[in-house]
Write a protein that holds these residues in place. Sequence first.
Motif, short mmCIF file in Angstrom:
data_model
loop_
_atom_site.label_atom_id
_atom_site.label_comp_id
_atom_site.label_asym_id
_atom_site.label_seq_id
_atom_site.Cartn_x
_atom_site.Cartn_y
_atom_site.Cartn_z
N GLY A 70 7.85 6.58 2.03
CA GLY A 70 7.62 5.38 1.27
C GLY A 70 6.99 5.59 -0.04
O GLY A 70 6.24 6.45 -0.46
N ILE A 71 7.45 4.65 -1.10
CA ILE A 71 6.87 4.47 -2.35
C ILE A 71 6.20 3.06 -2.58
O ILE A 71 6.90 2.14 -2.38
CB ILE A 71 7.73 5.03 -3.31
CG1 ILE A 71 8.21 6.34 -3.41
CG2 ILE A 71 6.83 4.72 -4.89
CD1 ILE A 71 9.10 6.77 -4.44
N SER A 72 4.96 2.74 -2.89
CA SER A 72 4.74 1.49 -2.61
C SER A 72 3.17 1.31 -3.48
O SER A 72 2.77 2.26 -4.11
CB SER A 72 3.99 1.01 -1.23
OG SER A 72 2.96 1.81 -0.95
N ASP A 73 2.70 -0.12 -3.77
CA ASP A 73 1.83 -0.35 -4.56
C ASP A 73 0.86 -0.49 -3.68
O ASP A 73 1.10 -1.30 -2.52
CB ASP A 73 1.93 -1.48 -5.33
CG ASP A 73 0.71 -2.16 -6.20
OD1 ASP A 73 0.69 -1.65 -7.36
OD2 ASP A 73 -0.05 -2.45 -5.56
N VAL A 74 -0.55 -0.05 -3.78
CA VAL A 74 -1.66 -0.06 -2.91
C VAL A 74 -2.90 -0.48 -3.78
O VAL A 74 -3.51 0.79 -4.24
CB VAL A 74 -1.81 1.14 -1.94
CG1 VAL A 74 -3.04 0.93 -1.03
CG2 VAL A 74 -0.73 1.33 -1.13
N GLY A 75 -3.04 -1.76 -4.04
CA GLY A 75 -4.24 -2.03 -4.72
C GLY A 75 -4.28 -1.77 -6.19
O GLY A 75 -5.48 -1.45 -6.69
N GLY A 76 -3.18 -1.73 -6.71
CA GLY A 76 -2.89 -1.22 -8.18
C GLY A 76 -2.42 0.16 -8.21
O GLY A 76 -2.20 0.68 -9.40
N ALA A 77 -2.70 0.85 -7.38
CA ALA A 77 -2.49 2.43 -7.35
C ALA A 77 -0.99 2.62 -6.64
O ALA A 77 -0.45 1.54 -5.93
CB ALA A 77 -3.60 3.53 -6.77
N LEU A 174 -2.57 18.19 7.61
CA LEU A 174 -1.25 17.75 7.19
C LEU A 174 -1.45 16.74 5.98
O LEU A 174 -2.34 16.05 5.95
CB LEU A 174 -0.39 16.86 8.39
CG LEU A 174 0.97 16.23 7.97
CD1 LEU A 174 1.85 17.21 7.78
CD2 LEU A 174 1.35 15.37 8.99
N LEU A 175 -0.70 17.09 4.98
CA LEU A 175 -0.70 16.21 3.82
C LEU A 175 0.13 14.95 3.89
O LEU A 175 1.37 15.16 4.31
CB LEU A 175 -0.13 16.94 2.57
CG LEU A 175 0.00 15.96 1.34
CD1 LEU A 175 -1.36 15.30 0.72
CD2 LEU A 175 0.76 16.77 0.06
N ARG A 176 -0.61 13.81 4.11
CA ARG A 176 0.35 12.65 4.40
C ARG A 176 0.65 11.86 3.31
O ARG A 176 1.91 11.38 3.48
CB ARG A 176 -0.74 11.70 5.50
CG ARG A 176 -0.07 10.45 5.83
CD ARG A 176 -0.82 9.71 6.91
NE ARG A 176 -0.12 8.55 7.45
CZ ARG A 176 -0.56 7.76 8.54
NH1 ARG A 176 -1.31 8.15 9.06
NH2 ARG A 176 0.53 6.89 8.97
N ALA A 177 -0.04 11.76 2.25
CA ALA A 177 0.40 10.67 1.28
C ALA A 177 -0.35 11.28 -0.12
O ALA A 177 -1.45 11.88 -0.21
CB ALA A 177 -0.09 9.45 1.61
N ILE A 178 -0.01 10.81 -1.37
CA ILE A 178 -0.55 11.08 -2.28
C ILE A 178 -0.70 9.67 -3.22
O ILE A 178 0.37 9.12 -3.29
CB ILE A 178 0.56 11.93 -3.32
CG1 ILE A 178 0.78 13.14 -2.55
CG2 ILE A 178 -0.18 12.37 -4.75
CD1 ILE A 178 1.85 14.07 -3.04
N GLU A 179 -1.85 9.17 -3.89
CA GLU A 179 -2.11 8.39 -4.57
C GLU A 179 -2.33 8.59 -5.95
O GLU A 179 -3.16 9.39 -6.33
CB GLU A 179 -3.31 7.53 -4.22
CG GLU A 179 -3.53 6.16 -4.40
CD GLU A 179 -4.73 5.61 -3.85
OE1 GLU A 179 -5.67 5.26 -4.51
OE2 GLU A 179 -4.63 5.31 -2.63
N LEU A 180 -1.36 7.82 -6.89
CA LEU A 180 -1.52 7.96 -8.23
C LEU A 180 -1.96 6.85 -9.19
O LEU A 180 -1.91 5.74 -8.60
CB LEU A 180 -0.12 8.28 -8.64
CG LEU A 180 0.75 9.53 -7.75
CD1 LEU A 180 2.13 9.51 -8.18
CD2 LEU A 180 0.04 10.61 -8.09
N GLU A 181 -2.55 6.93 -10.13
CA GLU A 181 -3.12 5.99 -11.00
C GLU A 181 -1.95 5.80 -12.19
O GLU A 181 -1.53 6.63 -12.89
CB GLU A 181 -4.24 6.26 -11.81
CG GLU A 181 -4.78 5.41 -12.91
CD GLU A 181 -6.12 6.02 -13.85
OE1 GLU A 181 -6.08 5.43 -14.62
OE2 GLU A 181 -6.25 7.31 -13.54
N PRO A 182 -1.32 4.56 -12.24
CA PRO A 182 -0.13 4.15 -13.25
C PRO A 182 -0.76 4.22 -14.53
O PRO A 182 -1.87 4.09 -14.84
CB PRO A 182 0.26 2.85 -12.72
CG PRO A 182 -0.41 2.52 -11.36
CD PRO A 182 -1.62 3.31 -11.50
#
Length: 301
Positions: A70-77, A174-182
């Motif tokens: 998935g690709i989603s918004d999580v608290g602004g990230a 295991l790499l599960r997810a990556i969080e990015l700053e918009p």
Amino acid sequence: MKRPHGWGQGGAAVQFCRVRSVAEAVDVLSRWGSEGRILAGGTDVMPQYLRGESAPAALIDISGIDGMQGISDVGGATSVGALVTLRRLATASLIALRHPALSQASAAVGAWQTQTVATVGGNVCTAASSADTLPALLVSDAQLTLVSKSGRRRMDLGEFLAGAGATALRPTELLRAIELEPIGERCAEGYLKVGRRSAMDFAVVGLALRLSVTPSGVVSGARIAVCGGTRAPHRVPSAESAIVGTRLDDGRVDCAEAGAALASAAAPERTEAARYRRRVFGGLLSRLADRCVAEISGASG
């Protein structure tokens, strides 16, 4: 699963494990440890395996795990699952809006056939020096979520990349997810590469830039990351500090000092290839800076 005759390491047997959940994946990883190899899209793992460059005792197929695509918004990230394909990154509207450098870099990886199966998690964990997506992830301040049977940990991508083809990933993780700053207001970014023949080639030089400019025309922030050469993709703080604080001149950023710092820091080797990269970096930086300024001006106008 057995390798067909003449396949990989002389027909030796390898265990094929298909897992359906993160819990099952980390359980299998805990049993195989360094003898297991994660298989997702397979665009890196399988060629290495077939060429005999990698000889795992087990291939652990995680491609069917729900919750990692998935690709989603999580608290602004922006949260991106490790199994998201490069094709989806190249076409997703949320990525194009919030992380245009990543969208552009993903579209620059091989042909669409490769993009359709290659995953962002695979790109990160392979850590190839020419990986297009990694500079774009670095300028987005990528934070990785790594999980194992003992728990989870969070790690900055820059710390995770330990060298060309090397990472800080533990054998049981295991790499599960990556969080990015918009990108924020009055901010723009992009990615450019130079290949040997076409966009389908590995990057000889790749550069991602995130640029922020104040209403008065001063560069207030810059993140610059590169790929290509013998090092892992990385940010270049000396070039970033050289460009921050400069004032736009007729709508353009003076990149001379930053370009020189970038060339010196990103390609220090005394080889012909390094000399070529040093010549190219400054031009790529100037082109991207001009493009970013034009986008910021257009958005604010």
